[in-house]
Design an enzyme around this catalytic site. Structure first.
Site, PDB file in Angstrom:
ATOM      1  N   ASP A   1     -11.774   0.038   7.568  1.00 22.23           N
ATOM      2  CA  ASP A   1     -10.558   0.565   6.943  1.00 22.23           C
ATOM      3  C   ASP A   1     -10.079   1.706   7.842  1.00 22.23           C
ATOM      4  O   ASP A   1     -10.553   2.837   7.738  1.00 22.23           O
ATOM      5  CB  ASP A   1     -10.879   1.053   5.529  1.00 22.23           C
ATOM      6  CG  ASP A   1      -9.678   1.733   4.863  1.00 22.23           C
ATOM      7  OD1 ASP A   1      -8.660   1.960   5.548  1.00 22.23           O
ATOM      8  OD2 ASP A   1      -9.772   2.048   3.667  1.00 22.23           O
TER       9      ASP A   1
ATOM     10  N   GLU B   1       7.969 -15.197  -2.275  1.00 17.79           N
ATOM     11  CA  GLU B   1       6.536 -15.463  -2.503  1.00 17.79           C
ATOM     12  C   GLU B   1       6.066 -16.590  -1.598  1.00 17.79           C
ATOM     13  O   GLU B   1       6.764 -17.590  -1.400  1.00 17.79           O
ATOM     14  CB  GLU B   1       6.308 -15.863  -3.961  1.00 17.79           C
ATOM     15  CG  GLU B   1       6.353 -14.664  -4.887  1.00 17.79           C
ATOM     16  CD  GLU B   1       6.208 -15.045  -6.349  1.00 17.79           C
ATOM     17  OE1 GLU B   1       6.122 -16.240  -6.654  1.00 17.79           O
ATOM     18  OE2 GLU B   1       6.199 -14.127  -7.170  1.00 17.79           O
TER      19      GLU B   1
ATOM     20  N   ARG C   1       5.587   2.798   4.102  1.00 20.89           N
ATOM     21  CA  ARG C   1       4.469   2.788   3.143  1.00 20.89           C
ATOM     22  C   ARG C   1       4.096   1.344   2.873  1.00 20.89           C
ATOM     23  O   ARG C   1       4.791   0.634   2.130  1.00 20.89           O
ATOM     24  CB  ARG C   1       4.920   3.405   1.824  1.00 20.89           C
ATOM     25  CG  ARG C   1       4.672   4.843   1.712  1.00 20.89           C
ATOM     26  CD  ARG C   1       4.629   5.273   0.274  1.00 20.89           C
ATOM     27  NE  ARG C   1       3.395   5.967   0.011  1.00 20.89           N
ATOM     28  CZ  ARG C   1       3.131   7.194   0.422  1.00 20.89           C
ATOM     29  NH1 ARG C   1       3.980   7.860   1.147  1.00 20.89           N
ATOM     30  NH2 ARG C   1       1.978   7.765   0.120  1.00 20.89           N
TER      31      ARG C   1
ATOM     32  N   THR D   1      -3.283   1.093   6.521  1.00 21.96           N
ATOM     33  CA  THR D   1      -1.975   1.436   5.969  1.00 21.96           C
ATOM     34  C   THR D   1      -1.075   1.649   7.186  1.00 21.96           C
ATOM     35  O   THR D   1      -1.550   1.884   8.298  1.00 21.96           O
ATOM     36  CB  THR D   1      -2.028   2.726   5.127  1.00 21.96           C
ATOM     37  OG1 THR D   1      -2.615   3.762   5.917  1.00 21.96           O
ATOM     38  CG2 THR D   1      -2.839   2.534   3.866  1.00 21.96           C
TER      39      THR D   1
ATOM     40  N   LYS E   1       0.515   6.361   7.827  1.00 21.05           N
ATOM     41  CA  LYS E   1      -0.169   7.628   8.135  1.00 21.05           C
ATOM     42  C   LYS E   1       0.036   7.931   9.623  1.00 21.05           C
ATOM     43  O   LYS E   1       1.176   8.103  10.043  1.00 21.05           O
ATOM     44  CB  LYS E   1      -1.629   7.527   7.719  1.00 21.05           C
ATOM     45  CG  LYS E   1      -1.803   7.267   6.213  1.00 21.05           C
ATOM     46  CD  LYS E   1      -3.248   7.355   5.799  1.00 21.05           C
ATOM     47  CE  LYS E   1      -3.420   7.265   4.305  1.00 21.05           C
ATOM     48  NZ  LYS E   1      -3.471   5.906   3.781  1.00 21.05           N
TER      49      LYS E   1
ATOM     50  N   TYR F   1      13.499 -12.276  -2.748  1.00 22.40           N
ATOM     51  CA  TYR F   1      12.168 -12.749  -3.170  1.00 22.40           C
ATOM     52  C   TYR F   1      11.666 -13.795  -2.184  1.00 22.40           C
ATOM     53  O   TYR F   1      12.423 -14.668  -1.757  1.00 22.40           O
ATOM     54  CB  TYR F   1      12.235 -13.365  -4.576  1.00 22.40           C
ATOM     55  CG  TYR F   1      11.482 -12.502  -5.568  1.00 22.40           C
ATOM     56  CD1 TYR F   1      10.091 -12.552  -5.626  1.00 22.40           C
ATOM     57  CD2 TYR F   1      12.136 -11.608  -6.388  1.00 22.40           C
ATOM     58  CE1 TYR F   1       9.385 -11.739  -6.503  1.00 22.40           C
ATOM     59  CE2 TYR F   1      11.445 -10.796  -7.261  1.00 22.40           C
ATOM     60  CZ  TYR F   1      10.067 -10.863  -7.313  1.00 22.40           C
ATOM     61  OH  TYR F   1       9.366 -10.054  -8.160  1.00 22.40           O
TER      62      TYR F   1
HETATM   63  N1  PLP Z   1      -7.930   3.658   2.736  1.00 19.72           N
HETATM   64  C1  PLP Z   1      -8.003   4.897   3.229  1.00 19.72           C
HETATM   65  C2  PLP Z   1      -9.066   5.218   4.230  1.00 19.72           C
HETATM   66  C3  PLP Z   1      -7.102   5.888   2.812  1.00 19.72           C
HETATM   67  O1  PLP Z   1      -7.208   7.132   3.282  1.00 19.72           O
HETATM   68  C4  PLP Z   1      -6.114   5.536   1.869  1.00 19.72           C
HETATM   69  C5  PLP Z   1      -5.111   6.532   1.398  1.00 19.72           C
HETATM   70  O2  PLP Z   1      -5.106   7.663   1.680  1.00 19.72           O
HETATM   71  C6  PLP Z   1      -6.095   4.231   1.368  1.00 19.72           C
HETATM   72  C7  PLP Z   1      -7.010   3.315   1.821  1.00 19.72           C
HETATM   73  C8  PLP Z   1      -5.127   3.832   0.292  1.00 19.72           C
HETATM   74  O3  PLP Z   1      -3.846   3.773   0.743  1.00 19.72           O
HETATM   75  P1  PLP Z   1      -2.601   3.892  -0.285  1.00 19.72           P
HETATM   76  O4  PLP Z   1      -2.492   5.321  -0.662  1.00 19.72           O
HETATM   77  O5  PLP Z   1      -1.479   3.383   0.557  1.00 19.72           O
HETATM   78  O6  PLP Z   1      -2.896   3.003  -1.441  1.00 19.72           O
END
Ligand code: PLP
Length: 441
Positions: free
Chosen positions: A206, A53, A241, A232, A235, A51
């Site tokens: 994003d 935090e 993850r 993320t 991918k 842990y």
């Molecule tokens: N943002 C985008 C553009 C995504 O394609 C995704 C998931 O596919 C996410 C956020 C969310 O990610 P997670 O599935 O890890 O929560």
């Protein structure tokens, strides 16, 4: 300390079956990848037990000497992966995944029920970009923030930036999201910036799907124009993850009196992640992030991303040669969206039959679809198979298999009629069809 195969053979057996499925099928889900052994070793390491935090040097628990060093390493490598100057950019590596990371960005930068704008889900955006239907707020990001979607042009399939500019002027969002889950063209970040500036909104990129391609420099980067960037790490980036949030630091602008206005995003983002939304960070994932970003600086990674892109373009072209309608007419990134409108086959039927023959992809809306629940396309991505060493010639064969699958779907459709349940019934029970499935598999 018994091993899993001794202590829980039932579970172990299921895991072995899943492994076999992953290795024997054709993995074409655009958001999936096969991460490295190094990342898997981080994930199943003793770091999982700890842990911690708080942030490095400011923890609410003891025993974090090495955890601090690991988190600082992950931060440093995340910035290096995108050639960011630590004077100008900071990063938080604690988000559990992309969805909580996006919620952290909104809670940090937008007051509750403040306004955000993102690409509509049926047009290629993500649920967490404020998705709501006319009757229901589907995502928490629509429940706790007021969202207005922008759209793609229904004919070209391209983002309608002119319309976005007009909508933004009337809606006055605090934040605009430039990000996609299913849009096969590069984004015009400069145009997004201009629109954000015209309404004094934050530009939030994003780049969850495309961050591997960005790290390798094979597609344009959002950093030059954005205030905040989230990705993320599992991918195209091929890490664990998890998710990371980059935020600008330093001077934001200079006012008329010549005074420097500084960015104040660091505390807002860090606080939103913890204690705002999360408790203890997942230190095993943070270690995975660190090693994934190390890999992202290698020549091998750059060649891999070039191949991901080459494979996607080849896949789109070969499908077009066979008469398939590819949304936007091609791709600039790692994904291809096949539009089945007018063929009698829905995205769900395509997904079902392809799954049956071990080609794994997902149904997806295409521009003009009325509902996200019954989409008329399917999405294909090349990162996972490229990790397995596939090159363009291998994708020729992938296209042949997909084409045979879709032709079989048409045969099943002719026997079953339009309903998906009937389609599935024929697929499972008709002997002639079963034989054809077996041959194709
Ligand atoms: N943002 C985008 C553009 C995504 O394609 C995704 C998931 O596919 C996410 C956020 C969310 O990610 P997670 O599935 O890890 O929560």
């Amino acid at each position: 300390n018994a091993t899993l195969w001794d202590s829980d053979p039932e579970l172990f057996d299921l895991m072995q079956k899943e492994k076999k499925r992953q290795l024997s099928g054709l993995e074409l889900i655009a958001s999936e990848n096969f991460t490295s052994l190094s990342v898997l070793q981080c994930l199943s390491s003793c770091l999982h037990n700890k842990y911690s935090e708080g942030l490095p040097g400011q923890r609410y628990y003891g025993g974090n000497e090495y955890i601090d060093k690991i988190e600082l390493l992950a931060q440093k490598r995340a910035l290096e992966a995108y050639n960011l100057n630590p004077e100008e950019w900071g990063v938080n590596v604690q988000s559990y995944s992309g969805s909580p990371a996006n919620l952290a960005v909104y809670t940090g930068l937008v007051e509750s029920h403040g306004r955000i704008m993102g690409l509509d889900l049926p047009d290629g955006g993500h649920l967490t970009h404020g998705f709501a239907t006319p009757t229901k707020k589907i995502s928490a990001t629509a429940m706790f923030f007021e969202s207005m979607a922008y759209k793609v042009d229904p004919v070209t399939g391209l983002i309608d930036y002119d319309l976005l500019a007009v909508l933004a002027k009337s809606f006055r969002p605090k934040l605009i999201i430039a990000g996609i889950s299913c849009y096969s063209r590069v984004l015009d970040y400069k145009r997004f910036r201009e629109i954000c500036d015209s309404v004094d909104a934050y530009l939030f990129a994003d780049m969850a799907h495309i961050s591997g391609l960005v790290a390798a420099g094979v597609i344009p980067s959002p950093f030059e124009y954005s205030d905040v960037v989230m990705t993320t790490t599992h991918k195209s980036l091929r890490g664990p993850r998890a998710a990371v949030i980059f935020f600008r630091k330093g001077v934001r602008s200079v006012n008329q009196k010549g005074e420097k206005i500084m960015y104040d995003l660091e505390a807002k983002i860090n606080h939103a992640v913890f204690p705002g939304l999360q408790g203890g960070p997942h230190n095993n994932s943070i270690a995975g992030i660190a090693t994934a970003f190390k890999q992202a600086k290698t020549e091998e990674f750059v060649s891999y991303q070039k191949q991901v892109l080459a494979n996607a373009k080849h896949l789109a072209k070969k499908l077009q040669d066979k008469g398939y309608n590819i949304a936007t007419g091609g791709t600039d990134v790692h994904l291809v969206l096949v539009n089945l409108q007018g063929t009698g086959i829905s995205g769900a039927k395509a997904e079902t039959i392809l799954d049956e023959v071990s080609i794994v992809c997902n149904k997806n809306t295409v521009p003009g679809d009325k509902s996200a629940l019954s989409p008329s396309g399917f999405r294909l991505g090349t990162p996972a198979l490229t990790t397995r060493g596939f090159v363009e010639t291998d994708f020729d064969q992938v296209v042949d298999f997909i084409d045979k699958g879709i032709k079989l779907a048409k045969e099943v459709n002719a026997l079953s009629g339009p309903k998906l349940v009937d389609f599935k019934k024929v697929l499972q029970t008709n002997e002639d069809i079963r034989k054809k499935v077996k041959e194709l598999k």
